[in-house]
Write a protein that holds these residues in place. Sequence first.
Motif, PDB file in Angstrom:
ATOM      1  N   LEU A  32      33.765 -15.443  65.349  1.00  0.00           N
ATOM      2  CA  LEU A  32      35.161 -15.696  65.645  1.00  0.00           C
ATOM      3  C   LEU A  32      35.881 -15.699  64.297  1.00  0.00           C
ATOM      4  O   LEU A  32      35.329 -16.138  63.292  1.00  0.00           O
ATOM      5  N   MET A  33      37.104 -15.231  64.309  1.00  0.00           N
ATOM      6  CA  MET A  33      37.858 -15.142  63.071  1.00  0.00           C
ATOM      7  C   MET A  33      39.142 -15.957  63.179  1.00  0.00           C
ATOM      8  O   MET A  33      39.802 -15.981  64.217  1.00  0.00           O
ATOM      9  N   GLY A  34      39.471 -16.610  62.085  1.00  0.00           N
ATOM     10  CA  GLY A  34      40.669 -17.437  62.074  1.00  0.00           C
ATOM     11  C   GLY A  34      41.515 -17.189  60.850  1.00  0.00           C
ATOM     12  O   GLY A  34      41.047 -16.645  59.842  1.00  0.00           O
ATOM     13  N   TRP A  35      42.772 -17.574  60.964  1.00  0.00           N
ATOM     14  CA  TRP A  35      43.694 -17.593  59.830  1.00  0.00           C
ATOM     15  C   TRP A  35      44.184 -19.031  59.662  1.00  0.00           C
ATOM     16  O   TRP A  35      44.538 -19.699  60.641  1.00  0.00           O
ATOM     17  N   SER A  53      35.214 -10.624  70.630  1.00  0.00           N
ATOM     18  CA  SER A  53      35.600  -9.333  71.199  1.00  0.00           C
ATOM     19  C   SER A  53      37.062  -8.993  70.980  1.00  0.00           C
ATOM     20  O   SER A  53      37.479  -7.848  71.148  1.00  0.00           O
ATOM     21  N   GLY A  54      37.839 -10.011  70.640  1.00  0.00           N
ATOM     22  CA  GLY A  54      39.278  -9.832  70.507  1.00  0.00           C
ATOM     23  C   GLY A  54      40.035 -10.097  71.787  1.00  0.00           C
ATOM     24  O   GLY A  54      41.261 -10.005  71.815  1.00  0.00           O
ATOM     25  N   GLY A  55      39.326 -10.454  72.829  1.00  0.00           N
ATOM     26  CA  GLY A  55      39.971 -10.639  74.119  1.00  0.00           C
ATOM     27  C   GLY A  55      40.665 -11.973  74.304  1.00  0.00           C
ATOM     28  O   GLY A  55      41.429 -12.152  75.255  1.00  0.00           O
ATOM     29  N   SER A  56      40.422 -12.903  73.399  1.00  0.00           N
ATOM     30  CA  SER A  56      41.021 -14.225  73.523  1.00  0.00           C
ATOM     31  C   SER A  56      41.582 -14.663  72.177  1.00  0.00           C
ATOM     32  O   SER A  56      40.938 -14.502  71.142  1.00  0.00           O
ATOM     33  N   PHE A  67      53.689 -14.753  65.550  1.00  0.00           N
ATOM     34  CA  PHE A  67      52.512 -14.187  64.889  1.00  0.00           C
ATOM     35  C   PHE A  67      51.548 -13.645  65.939  1.00  0.00           C
ATOM     36  O   PHE A  67      51.426 -14.192  67.042  1.00  0.00           O
ATOM     37  N   THR A  68      50.828 -12.588  65.562  1.00  0.00           N
ATOM     38  CA  THR A  68      49.807 -12.007  66.427  1.00  0.00           C
ATOM     39  C   THR A  68      48.547 -11.742  65.623  1.00  0.00           C
ATOM     40  O   THR A  68      48.597 -11.045  64.605  1.00  0.00           O
ATOM     41  N   ILE A  69      47.439 -12.302  66.079  1.00  0.00           N
ATOM     42  CA  ILE A  69      46.149 -12.049  65.451  1.00  0.00           C
ATOM     43  C   ILE A  69      45.441 -10.963  66.251  1.00  0.00           C
ATOM     44  O   ILE A  69      45.504 -10.938  67.479  1.00  0.00           O
ATOM     45  N   SER A  70      44.786 -10.062  65.541  1.00  0.00           N
ATOM     46  CA  SER A  70      44.025  -8.998  66.193  1.00  0.00           C
ATOM     47  C   SER A  70      42.842  -8.639  65.296  1.00  0.00           C
ATOM     48  O   SER A  70      42.774  -9.072  64.141  1.00  0.00           O
ATOM     49  N   ARG A  71      41.927  -7.867  65.862  1.00  0.00           N
ATOM     50  CA  ARG A  71      40.767  -7.462  65.073  1.00  0.00           C
ATOM     51  C   ARG A  71      40.331  -6.068  65.480  1.00  0.00           C
ATOM     52  O   ARG A  71      40.551  -5.645  66.620  1.00  0.00           O
ATOM     53  N   ASP A  72      39.694  -5.401  64.546  1.00  0.00           N
ATOM     54  CA  ASP A  72      39.099  -4.088  64.785  1.00  0.00           C
ATOM     55  C   ASP A  72      37.641  -4.191  64.333  1.00  0.00           C
ATOM     56  O   ASP A  72      37.351  -4.131  63.136  1.00  0.00           O
ATOM     57  N   ASN A  73      36.747  -4.369  65.289  1.00  0.00           N
ATOM     58  CA  ASN A  73      35.342  -4.573  64.936  1.00  0.00           C
ATOM     59  C   ASN A  73      34.708  -3.322  64.334  1.00  0.00           C
ATOM     60  O   ASN A  73      33.738  -3.421  63.584  1.00  0.00           O
ATOM     61  N   ALA A  74      35.255  -2.167  64.636  1.00  0.00           N
ATOM     62  CA  ALA A  74      34.740  -0.932  64.037  1.00  0.00           C
ATOM     63  C   ALA A  74      35.073  -0.855  62.549  1.00  0.00           C
ATOM     64  O   ALA A  74      34.357  -0.221  61.776  1.00  0.00           O
TER      65      ALA A  74
END
Length: 124
Positions: A32-35, A53-56, A67-74
């Motif tokens: 899980l990733m946080g800011w 997964s980025g789904g939550s 603010f919007t948090i997002s991730r790109d696992n690739a």
Amino acid sequence: VQLQASGGGLVQAGGPLRLSCAASGRTFSNYLMGWFRQAPEKEREFVAQISRSGGSTTYADSVKGRFTISRDNAKNTVYLQMNGLKPEDTAVYYCAADRWESNYYARPGSYDYWGQGTLVTVSS
């Protein structure tokens, strides 16, 4: 996990800014990733967290809707899109990685790895 945050800078109030945090060393999608952010003479405070997964996502009340948090696992990267910035958003922003889900996601001590921080300054 090694984390490298970038994207900070000087922006006028109301403007946007996007932070990035590149991860290396371990399987990014396991975390899980946080800011978090820390203003001068203040404690480090939670900003947002995103699931593996980025789904939550979860946000602090002070940034919800802006603010919007997002991730790109690739790409092993997590982002923080900040819109409608306010002078009170001025702080050093840190990304962090948490191996395990818990109810204590807003506590810095719950995170296992930290980036070096990137400074965001919002002028009025």
